[in-house]
Design a protein around this motif. Structure first.
Motif, mmCIF file in Angstrom:
data_model
loop_
_atom_site.group_PDB
_atom_site.id
_atom_site.type_symbol
_atom_site.label_atom_id
_atom_site.label_comp_id
_atom_site.label_asym_id
_atom_site.label_seq_id
_atom_site.Cartn_x
_atom_site.Cartn_y
_atom_site.Cartn_z
ATOM 1 N N GLY A 99 0.831 -1.192 0.000
ATOM 2 C CA GLY A 99 0.000 0.000 0.000
ATOM 3 C C GLY A 99 0.866 1.242 0.000
ATOM 4 N N PHE A 100 0.283 2.343 0.460
ATOM 5 C CA PHE A 100 0.993 3.619 0.484
ATOM 6 C C PHE A 100 0.690 4.364 1.766
ATOM 7 C CE2 PHE A 100 0.531 2.466 -3.902
ATOM 8 C CZ PHE A 100 1.781 2.721 -4.417
ATOM 9 N N VAL A 101 1.689 5.089 2.245
ATOM 10 C CA VAL A 101 1.530 5.953 3.407
ATOM 11 C C VAL A 101 1.890 7.369 2.975
ATOM 12 C CG1 VAL A 101 3.869 5.434 4.259
ATOM 13 C CG2 VAL A 101 2.161 6.305 5.831
ATOM 14 N N THR A 102 1.085 8.343 3.393
ATOM 15 C CA THR A 102 1.310 9.746 3.045
ATOM 16 C C THR A 102 1.996 10.446 4.210
ATOM 17 O OG1 THR A 102 -0.682 9.753 1.670
ATOM 18 C CG2 THR A 102 0.210 11.898 2.297
ATOM 19 N N ASP A 103 3.148 11.046 3.939
ATOM 20 C CA ASP A 103 3.916 11.779 4.939
ATOM 21 C C ASP A 103 3.155 13.045 5.348
ATOM 22 O OD1 ASP A 103 5.880 13.946 5.758
ATOM 23 O OD2 ASP A 103 7.221 12.222 5.684
ATOM 24 N N ASP A 104 3.019 13.279 6.666
ATOM 25 C CA ASP A 104 2.313 14.461 7.159
ATOM 26 C C ASP A 104 2.975 15.764 6.712
ATOM 27 O OD1 ASP A 104 0.326 13.071 8.534
ATOM 28 O OD2 ASP A 104 1.386 13.126 10.446
ATOM 29 N N GLU A 105 4.284 15.795 6.762
ATOM 30 C CA GLU A 105 5.012 17.044 6.508
ATOM 31 C C GLU A 105 5.097 17.378 5.019
ATOM 32 O OE1 GLU A 105 9.488 18.518 7.305
ATOM 33 O OE2 GLU A 105 8.472 17.637 9.036
ATOM 34 N N THR A 106 5.485 16.419 4.206
ATOM 35 C CA THR A 106 5.730 16.699 2.791
ATOM 36 C C THR A 106 4.552 16.322 1.888
ATOM 37 O OG1 THR A 106 6.667 14.514 2.350
ATOM 38 C CG2 THR A 106 8.193 16.246 3.100
ATOM 39 N N LYS A 107 3.596 15.562 2.424
ATOM 40 C CA LYS A 107 2.445 15.043 1.654
ATOM 41 C C LYS A 107 2.879 14.075 0.560
ATOM 42 C CE LYS A 107 -0.191 17.589 4.160
ATOM 43 N NZ LYS A 107 -0.428 17.056 5.476
ATOM 44 N N GLN A 108 4.116 13.612 0.627
ATOM 45 C CA GLN A 108 4.640 12.639 -0.337
ATOM 46 C C GLN A 108 4.124 11.252 0.040
ATOM 47 O OE1 GLN A 108 8.904 12.631 -0.595
ATOM 48 N NE2 GLN A 108 8.965 10.981 -2.082
ATOM 49 N N ASP A 109 3.781 10.452 -0.981
ATOM 50 C CA ASP A 109 3.343 9.078 -0.756
ATOM 51 C C ASP A 109 4.542 8.142 -0.853
ATOM 52 O OD1 ASP A 109 0.695 9.852 -0.516
ATOM 53 O OD2 ASP A 109 0.219 9.452 -2.608
ATOM 54 N N PHE A 110 4.639 7.223 0.111
ATOM 55 C CA PHE A 110 5.702 6.227 0.121
ATOM 56 C C PHE A 110 5.084 4.841 0.024
ATOM 57 C CE2 PHE A 110 7.604 9.773 2.461
ATOM 58 C CZ PHE A 110 8.795 9.922 1.751
ATOM 59 N N PHE A 111 5.679 4.002 -0.804
ATOM 60 C CA PHE A 111 5.264 2.607 -0.937
ATOM 61 C C PHE A 111 5.565 1.891 0.364
ATOM 62 C CE2 PHE A 111 6.350 -1.808 -1.914
ATOM 63 C CZ PHE A 111 5.243 -2.206 -2.646
ATOM 64 N N VAL A 112 4.648 1.046 0.805
ATOM 65 C CA VAL A 112 4.896 0.222 1.989
ATOM 66 C C VAL A 112 4.515 -1.218 1.659
ATOM 67 C CG1 VAL A 112 2.645 0.781 3.043
ATOM 68 C CG2 VAL A 112 4.498 -0.093 4.468
ATOM 69 N N HIS A 113 5.463 -2.123 1.903
ATOM 70 C CA HIS A 113 5.247 -3.560 1.687
ATOM 71 C C HIS A 113 4.948 -4.192 3.036
ATOM 72 C CE1 HIS A 113 6.325 -7.784 0.807
ATOM 73 N NE2 HIS A 113 5.784 -7.485 -0.369
ATOM 74 N N VAL A 114 4.235 -5.290 3.021
ATOM 75 C CA VAL A 114 3.870 -5.976 4.261
ATOM 76 C C VAL A 114 5.093 -6.275 5.128
ATOM 77 C CG1 VAL A 114 3.872 -8.324 3.297
ATOM 78 C CG2 VAL A 114 2.384 -7.784 5.213
ATOM 79 N N THR A 115 6.245 -6.496 4.538
ATOM 80 C CA THR A 115 7.463 -6.761 5.317
ATOM 81 C C THR A 115 7.913 -5.527 6.104
ATOM 82 O OG1 THR A 115 8.866 -6.272 3.405
ATOM 83 C CG2 THR A 115 8.267 -8.588 3.776
ATOM 84 N N GLY A 116 7.494 -4.337 5.695
ATOM 85 C CA GLY A 116 7.824 -3.108 6.412
ATOM 86 C C GLY A 116 6.927 -2.848 7.607
ATOM 87 N N LEU A 117 5.902 -3.702 7.777
ATOM 88 C CA LEU A 117 4.946 -3.514 8.869
ATOM 89 C C LEU A 117 5.311 -4.292 10.129
ATOM 90 C CD1 LEU A 117 1.593 -3.747 6.874
ATOM 91 C CD2 LEU A 117 2.835 -1.693 7.550
ATOM 92 N N ASN A 118 6.290 -5.201 10.023
ATOM 93 C CA ASN A 118 6.730 -5.994 11.185
ATOM 94 C C ASN A 118 5.567 -6.683 11.892
ATOM 95 O OD1 ASN A 118 9.439 -5.160 10.798
ATOM 96 N ND2 ASN A 118 8.983 -3.242 11.834
ATOM 97 N N GLY A 119 4.678 -7.310 11.123
ATOM 98 C CA GLY A 119 3.562 -8.054 11.693
ATOM 99 C C GLY A 119 2.339 -7.216 12.030
ATOM 100 N N LEU A 120 2.406 -5.930 11.807
ATOM 101 C CA LEU A 120 1.315 -5.014 12.105
ATOM 102 C C LEU A 120 0.223 -5.112 11.038
ATOM 103 C CD1 LEU A 120 0.578 -2.572 13.975
ATOM 104 C CD2 LEU A 120 1.705 -1.132 12.297
ATOM 105 N N THR A 121 -1.035 -4.981 11.435
ATOM 106 C CA THR A 121 -2.147 -4.908 10.495
ATOM 107 C C THR A 121 -2.588 -3.460 10.415
ATOM 108 O OG1 THR A 121 -2.876 -7.120 11.116
ATOM 109 C CG2 THR A 121 -4.479 -5.733 10.001
ATOM 110 N N VAL A 122 -2.674 -2.912 9.209
ATOM 111 C CA VAL A 122 -3.068 -1.516 9.028
ATOM 112 C C VAL A 122 -4.266 -1.420 8.094
ATOM 113 C CG1 VAL A 122 -0.786 -0.551 9.474
ATOM 114 C CG2 VAL A 122 -1.424 -1.156 7.142
ATOM 115 N N GLN A 123 -4.988 -0.317 8.235
ATOM 116 C CA GLN A 123 -6.129 -0.015 7.384
ATOM 117 C C GLN A 123 -6.022 1.424 6.916
ATOM 118 O OE1 GLN A 123 -9.769 -0.696 9.481
ATOM 119 N NE2 GLN A 123 -9.171 -2.712 10.188
#
Length: 64
Positions: free
Chosen positions: A16-40
């Motif tokens: 998925g993607f996460v949007t940086d609060d400061e720059t509003k830039q979107d960063f790709f996030v892979h499930v391996t970057g979540l360290n077992g976390l579930t996000v919505q």
């Protein structure tokens, strides 16, 4: 660490993607970057960035 919001996350595909609060830039996030976390969509998170194969990725993602 940066703070942001989960813009989109497809659990079936594991990315998925996460949007940086400061720059509003979107960063790709892979499930391996979540360290077992579930996000919505719209979850508030903090994260680091790291160079990936196709650009900068969000890693070490944690809910806040």
């Amino acid at each position: 660490m940066k703070t942001g919001t989960i813009k989109f996350f497809n659990e079936a595909k594991g990315y998925g993607f996460v949007t940086d609060d400061e720059t509003k830039q979107d960063f790709f996030v892979h499930v391996t970057g979540l360290n077992g976390l579930t996000v919505q969509q719209n979850d508030r998170v903090e994260f680091d960035t790291q160079e990936g194969r196709k650009g900068i990725n969000a890693v070490n993602v944690r809910k806040i």
